[in-house]
Design a protein around this motif. Sequence first.
Motif, PDB file in Angstrom:
ATOM      1  N   GLY A  91       0.856  -1.178   0.000  1.00  0.00           N
ATOM      2  CA  GLY A  91       0.000   0.000   0.000  1.00  0.00           C
ATOM      3  C   GLY A  91       0.893   1.228   0.000  1.00  0.00           C
ATOM      4  O   GLY A  91       1.850   1.297   0.756  1.00  0.00           O
ATOM      5  N   PHE A  92       0.583   2.187  -0.906  1.00  0.00           N
ATOM      6  CA  PHE A  92       1.383   3.421  -0.975  1.00  0.00           C
ATOM      7  C   PHE A  92       0.538   4.612  -0.554  1.00  0.00           C
ATOM      8  O   PHE A  92      -0.643   4.698  -0.871  1.00  0.00           O
ATOM      9  CB  PHE A  92       1.843   3.680  -2.410  1.00  0.00           C
ATOM     10  N   ILE A  93       1.210   5.529   0.145  1.00  0.00           N
ATOM     11  CA  ILE A  93       0.565   6.820   0.408  1.00  0.00           C
ATOM     12  C   ILE A  93       1.589   7.899   0.095  1.00  0.00           C
ATOM     13  O   ILE A  93       2.748   7.805   0.516  1.00  0.00           O
ATOM     14  CB  ILE A  93       0.109   6.916   1.870  1.00  0.00           C
ATOM     15  N   PHE A  94       1.150   8.890  -0.713  1.00  0.00           N
ATOM     16  CA  PHE A  94       2.077   9.960  -1.086  1.00  0.00           C
ATOM     17  C   PHE A  94       1.620  11.288  -0.508  1.00  0.00           C
ATOM     18  O   PHE A  94       0.506  11.412   0.014  1.00  0.00           O
ATOM     19  CB  PHE A  94       2.174  10.058  -2.602  1.00  0.00           C
ATOM     20  N   VAL A 150      -8.710   8.991   3.050  1.00  0.00           N
ATOM     21  CA  VAL A 150      -9.303   8.068   2.068  1.00  0.00           C
ATOM     22  C   VAL A 150      -8.178   7.304   1.367  1.00  0.00           C
ATOM     23  O   VAL A 150      -8.274   6.095   1.135  1.00  0.00           O
ATOM     24  CB  VAL A 150     -10.162   8.821   1.030  1.00  0.00           C
ATOM     25  N   ALA A 151      -7.091   8.024   1.078  1.00  0.00           N
ATOM     26  CA  ALA A 151      -5.955   7.363   0.430  1.00  0.00           C
ATOM     27  C   ALA A 151      -5.415   6.250   1.326  1.00  0.00           C
ATOM     28  O   ALA A 151      -5.029   5.177   0.852  1.00  0.00           O
ATOM     29  CB  ALA A 151      -4.864   8.374   0.108  1.00  0.00           C
ATOM     30  N   ILE A 152      -5.395   6.510   2.627  1.00  0.00           N
ATOM     31  CA  ILE A 152      -4.935   5.468   3.554  1.00  0.00           C
ATOM     32  C   ILE A 152      -5.897   4.284   3.528  1.00  0.00           C
ATOM     33  O   ILE A 152      -5.499   3.121   3.429  1.00  0.00           O
ATOM     34  CB  ILE A 152      -4.821   6.020   4.993  1.00  0.00           C
ATOM     35  N   ALA A 153      -7.190   4.598   3.578  1.00  0.00           N
ATOM     36  CA  ALA A 153      -8.187   3.530   3.536  1.00  0.00           C
ATOM     37  C   ALA A 153      -8.000   2.704   2.260  1.00  0.00           C
ATOM     38  O   ALA A 153      -8.065   1.472   2.287  1.00  0.00           O
ATOM     39  CB  ALA A 153      -9.591   4.130   3.578  1.00  0.00           C
ATOM     40  N   ARG A 154      -7.757   3.404   1.149  1.00  0.00           N
ATOM     41  CA  ARG A 154      -7.580   2.706  -0.119  1.00  0.00           C
ATOM     42  C   ARG A 154      -6.327   1.834  -0.074  1.00  0.00           C
ATOM     43  O   ARG A 154      -6.314   0.715  -0.580  1.00  0.00           O
ATOM     44  CB  ARG A 154      -7.464   3.723  -1.256  1.00  0.00           C
ATOM     45  N   ALA A 155      -5.246   2.359   0.568  1.00  0.00           N
ATOM     46  CA  ALA A 155      -3.990   1.622   0.606  1.00  0.00           C
ATOM     47  C   ALA A 155      -4.086   0.374   1.474  1.00  0.00           C
ATOM     48  O   ALA A 155      -3.472  -0.650   1.178  1.00  0.00           O
ATOM     49  CB  ALA A 155      -2.869   2.532   1.103  1.00  0.00           C
ATOM     50  N   ALA A 157      -6.969  -1.286   2.318  1.00  0.00           N
ATOM     51  CA  ALA A 157      -8.153  -2.111   2.106  1.00  0.00           C
ATOM     52  C   ALA A 157      -7.811  -3.491   1.555  1.00  0.00           C
ATOM     53  O   ALA A 157      -8.529  -4.448   1.779  1.00  0.00           O
ATOM     54  CB  ALA A 157      -9.130  -1.400   1.169  1.00  0.00           C
ATOM     55  N   LYS A 158      -6.684  -3.571   0.843  1.00  0.00           N
ATOM     56  CA  LYS A 158      -6.306  -4.877   0.295  1.00  0.00           C
ATOM     57  C   LYS A 158      -5.623  -5.733   1.357  1.00  0.00           C
ATOM     58  O   LYS A 158      -5.259  -6.857   1.082  1.00  0.00           O
ATOM     59  CB  LYS A 158      -5.404  -4.673  -0.911  1.00  0.00           C
ATOM     60  N   GLN A 159      -5.467  -5.180   2.570  1.00  0.00           N
ATOM     61  CA  GLN A 159      -4.724  -5.827   3.648  1.00  0.00           C
ATOM     62  C   GLN A 159      -3.313  -6.148   3.183  1.00  0.00           C
ATOM     63  O   GLN A 159      -2.901  -7.307   3.123  1.00  0.00           O
ATOM     64  CB  GLN A 159      -5.423  -7.117   4.101  1.00  0.00           C
ATOM     65  N   PRO A 160      -2.534  -5.077   2.846  1.00  0.00           N
ATOM     66  CA  PRO A 160      -1.196  -5.311   2.307  1.00  0.00           C
ATOM     67  C   PRO A 160      -0.254  -5.792   3.396  1.00  0.00           C
ATOM     68  O   PRO A 160      -0.508  -5.595   4.579  1.00  0.00           O
ATOM     69  CB  PRO A 160      -0.800  -3.924   1.802  1.00  0.00           C
ATOM     70  N   ARG A 161       0.831  -6.381   2.971  1.00  0.00           N
ATOM     71  CA  ARG A 161       1.863  -6.791   3.944  1.00  0.00           C
ATOM     72  C   ARG A 161       2.624  -5.547   4.404  1.00  0.00           C
ATOM     73  O   ARG A 161       3.069  -5.483   5.535  1.00  0.00           O
ATOM     74  CB  ARG A 161       2.847  -7.765   3.295  1.00  0.00           C
ATOM     75  N   MET A 162       2.759  -4.575   3.505  1.00  0.00           N
ATOM     76  CA  MET A 162       3.529  -3.390   3.870  1.00  0.00           C
ATOM     77  C   MET A 162       2.823  -2.115   3.417  1.00  0.00           C
ATOM     78  O   MET A 162       2.205  -2.087   2.357  1.00  0.00           O
ATOM     79  CB  MET A 162       4.912  -3.442   3.192  1.00  0.00           C
ATOM     80  N   LEU A 163       2.940  -1.094   4.258  1.00  0.00           N
ATOM     81  CA  LEU A 163       2.363   0.203   3.937  1.00  0.00           C
ATOM     82  C   LEU A 163       3.493   1.226   3.874  1.00  0.00           C
ATOM     83  O   LEU A 163       4.218   1.414   4.854  1.00  0.00           O
ATOM     84  CB  LEU A 163       1.348   0.591   5.014  1.00  0.00           C
ATOM     85  N   PHE A 164       3.679   1.845   2.705  1.00  0.00           N
ATOM     86  CA  PHE A 164       4.756   2.818   2.531  1.00  0.00           C
ATOM     87  C   PHE A 164       4.170   4.217   2.384  1.00  0.00           C
ATOM     88  O   PHE A 164       3.364   4.464   1.496  1.00  0.00           O
ATOM     89  CB  PHE A 164       5.585   2.477   1.280  1.00  0.00           C
ATOM     90  N   CYS A 165       4.608   5.106   3.276  1.00  0.00           N
ATOM     91  CA  CYS A 165       4.050   6.462   3.249  1.00  0.00           C
ATOM     92  C   CYS A 165       5.178   7.459   3.024  1.00  0.00           C
ATOM     93  O   CYS A 165       6.091   7.575   3.840  1.00  0.00           O
ATOM     94  CB  CYS A 165       3.362   6.788   4.565  1.00  0.00           C
TER      95      CYS A 165
END
Lengths: 236, 788
Positions: A91-94, A150-155, A157-165
């Motif tokens: 999941g990416f957040i920019f 919302v971007a976080i929710a979108r990132a 929602a797939k239950q990613p292994r990693m979240l990069f912000c």
Amino acid sequence: MVKLPLIKTVNLNKTYQMGEVEVPALKKINIELFEGEFVVLLGHSGCGKSTLLNILGGLDRPTEGEIWFDSEALHNFSDRELTHFRRKNIGFIFQMYNLIPRLSAMENVQLVTEISENPMVPERALDLVGLKSRADHFPSQMSGGEQQRVAIARAIAKQPRMLFCDEPTGALDVKTGILVLEAIQKVNLELNTTTVVITHNAAIADMADRVIILVDGQVHETKTNDIKCNVKELKW
Amino acid sequence: MVISVLNRKLIRDLINIKAQVFSISLIVGLGVAVLFGFTSTYSTLKMSRDYFFKEAKFADLFIPIKKAPLHTLSEIRELNGVAKAEARLEFDALLSISSMKEPGVVHFVSIPDGQMPTFNKIFLNSGRLPSTVSTDEVVVSEGFFKAHKLQLGATFFATLNGIRKKFRIVGVGVSPEYIIALNGTSPFPDDLHFVVAWINQSVLEATFDMRASFNSALVKIRPGVLEEKIKYLLDENLNKYGSRGAYGRDRQISSVFINEELKQLQVNATTVPLIFFLVAAFILNVVLSRLVNTHRGEIATLKALGYFDRSIFNYYFKIGSIIVLSGTLFGLVMGLWIGHSMMKLYAEFYHFPLLSYDFKFSQIVLSFLISILTAFVGVYTSLKNIFSLPPAEAMRPSAPASFHKGMYETSFLFNELKMRARMTIRGVFTFSRRSLMTGLGMSLAIVLLISGLFWQDSINHLITAQYSFVQKETGSIMLTHAIRPNAIFEVLRLPGILEAEGFRNLGVRVHFQNKVQNTTLKGFPENSSLQGIINEKMEDIQLPQTGIFVSRILAKQLEVQEGDIIEIEVLERKKPKIKLEIKKIVDSFLSNELFTSRKIISDLMDSDDLINSILFRSIGNNSELYTRLKELPSVLAISYKDSALKTFNETSAKFLLVFAFILSIFAGAIGFGVVYNNMRVTLAERDWELATLRILGFTIPEVFLTLIAEISFIFVFSIPIGWFLGLLNSKWLISKMSMDAFQIPFIFNPGTFMFSTLILLFSGVLSAAFIFKRVKKMDLVATLKSRG
Ligand SMILES: Nc1ncnc2c1ncn2[C@@H]1O[C@H](COP(=O)(O)OP(=O)(O)OP(=O)(O)O)[C@@H](O)[C@H]1O
Ligand SMILES: [Mg+2]
């Protein structure tokens, strides 16, 4: 108990070719990230933070070196494989919220859950960031902070292994930034998602398990926080 | 200093959008090519015609007569309004020449012995006129001479009044009367089987027993006198000599063909380029609007610094002008080529004394002016919005289009759609001007193709119908005079003949209310199987026992309907008159005729049952048949359907191929221009969104599909609209074709519609392929950064 790293780099180099000149952005990076870890990446402008994060997230490729995810060699992946790797795990957040303007908040989340193997219910993702009531609003009808959540929710929602912000609060004021950080922290704790946050704000480092400081494309220092602060307790 | 900075910027801007620059230039170029090529062809052809008609003293009125004594000529000359008149003799004869097995038709036209006629002068290409005393020297028409690759001094045989005579070619020429080789029996020009031979008056007089008589008169009218009035006076005076009615240039076949050609050139020279210039202005608008939008900040700054709107306008106008002017230059060169090629093509059919391609300076100026106007419209429309904003507001990036849920989303179906489909539909339903214009552009490309290609369908249909349902014979024999029907048995005895039928045709004048038409009344044998009479559905209809059938063209000219009673005046012998009821209006595409039974004709003429033309059907190698036919007595002319049809099919197939190819390029260029530019600009506007999709884990094909889905939608909508408009336009074009000689039906051929769709699809796919490459190469990180 020996914890195995979720993702690991070995002598990672990234060099940009600018005509005749070679610009080294990353030099011999060796880092490991563990399951459920909250890592903050610090460093002055141009030291290579974004470059590193993009490579870890499969958006970019190293010039040299290895990058292992579980037991998979990301450095050997084709474009297509990298795309599927992102689709499944990242999941990416920019800084800019980059929501799809034609889709409502809910639909932006659904865009991702539609193509994921193990997504959460879209409503839950919005609930986690406290925006369930804005589900039907379009990006143009929301504030920057709301859009970022919302971007976080979108990132997630797939239950990613990693979240990069990458500088998720860069465009927001302090109060709004806190809301966003809270959401990220909540995801990290509740879903146990490995999280990396790039920031210029050293105060944020206090909420991390580990802080990695980059200087001129090299890992300068790695600090482990014994006590993690809650976002509310951060000293700005 | 500012200027040079701006100039450098201008070049950079142009390079950045080079593919778009190219596509707009191309479309402007094609528009100019057609405009310049067609207007110059038009003016060349018109000039050649005017020059020819004037220098050759082309007559105003033509009067075919049975036989009039020479002294009537002075009566004609004295008619009020007649400037000059000349009498001559004209006869058809059977032609036989060693360079071809089959017989042809030679049309003899008299000249004053050894002299150039006063009207319809011959322009000699080579050789000379017959000498004053010669009896076998002729000048022949250029088309025939060339088609047979003859030399001066070559000879041919003609059967005049039953006597076979040898003639020697001493000159080759052209005449305004025979610019095109049509002999009246076939709708197709045929330089092989038809020749005009100019010969000394005294020879024809002696051969046809026409001493001190004439059977054809030419009249020049005094300026300012109504043609109709003179025609009336002439008919009154000459009726007693068997006048078949005076007619003007509007019925003179050569003149009619040239005029139709000019009319069509004019229509094409205006409508086709218009489409190109409209499309070019639109694409220019799309591309420049995008450019202006990316320059928003700079423009606002310039405005804030005190630059006038005019200097900002000038900047973009320069860009637009460079684009269209490069297209214009290319278009002028191509227009020259088009003009040359068309003139070469015309030279195959039209025989003029001079037909060399030329253009006028004003046509070049016009091309430039229209191109510049196109640039102006494109630039003005794309700058209009930004000029209306105060600088402060213009400095901010333009507000992103705001989206919301439309009415259509309440449906259950919409909820079933995937998110990317929803994105597409919301995009489509915002109805941006760009989408609408893109759709219109694609529709226009289809209209262009259909309106260009349907002719061929219609003409093919016409020919097929005419030759498989109406003219079922192999050939026809025209007799010198009416004879007993048992002559048919002689024909039936010839080798290879399967069937033969006798007809009796009369020259008649038809009166209905105040309208008068000269035409042919065809008398059919009972149960004719060689000449069909068909209705619109191509079903055979039986001839009436009483009353007559009227061909649709004649019915239109007379404005008659089934059930009306018309008066028929025979232009032969005692000139009997009869009133008959129109039983039916029938479809005969190639002529204005009346049909009835031979029986009715013999009753009308108060004569025995006679025939003056024989239709036959034959098989096998015809060379022996040809020889025997040529030897038959009383044969005036023989014509073959097959040779005419073959020539027609060959030329029309060639035409179709070239025409379809050129039109496909035109339509393809338009299709590519609008689709590619739409996609390019859409890509530029939505790159950030697409990069986001890629980052979220969508594959390149998925993202690409999202990008092109919207234009695909527009595409699907614009196709049937294009079909519909193409249909309307084709029908309109057909209604503008007002040939008296034949009537073209509108035929819907699904193949043409499919073809036009495929061409457009091809241009769409090609554009998409270019865009796919861009999507594939898109740098995700850089794209994100660009808006950071
Ligand atoms: N596409 C590129 N081409 C050339 N050099 C690049 C490119 N992208 C980044 N660099 C260079 O690589 C180095 C690292 O850039 P990076 O964006 O990773 O820095 P950063 O730490 O994220 O900086 P910031 O905090 O300002 O975002 C910089 O010196 C930068 O100029
Ligand atoms: Mg950065």
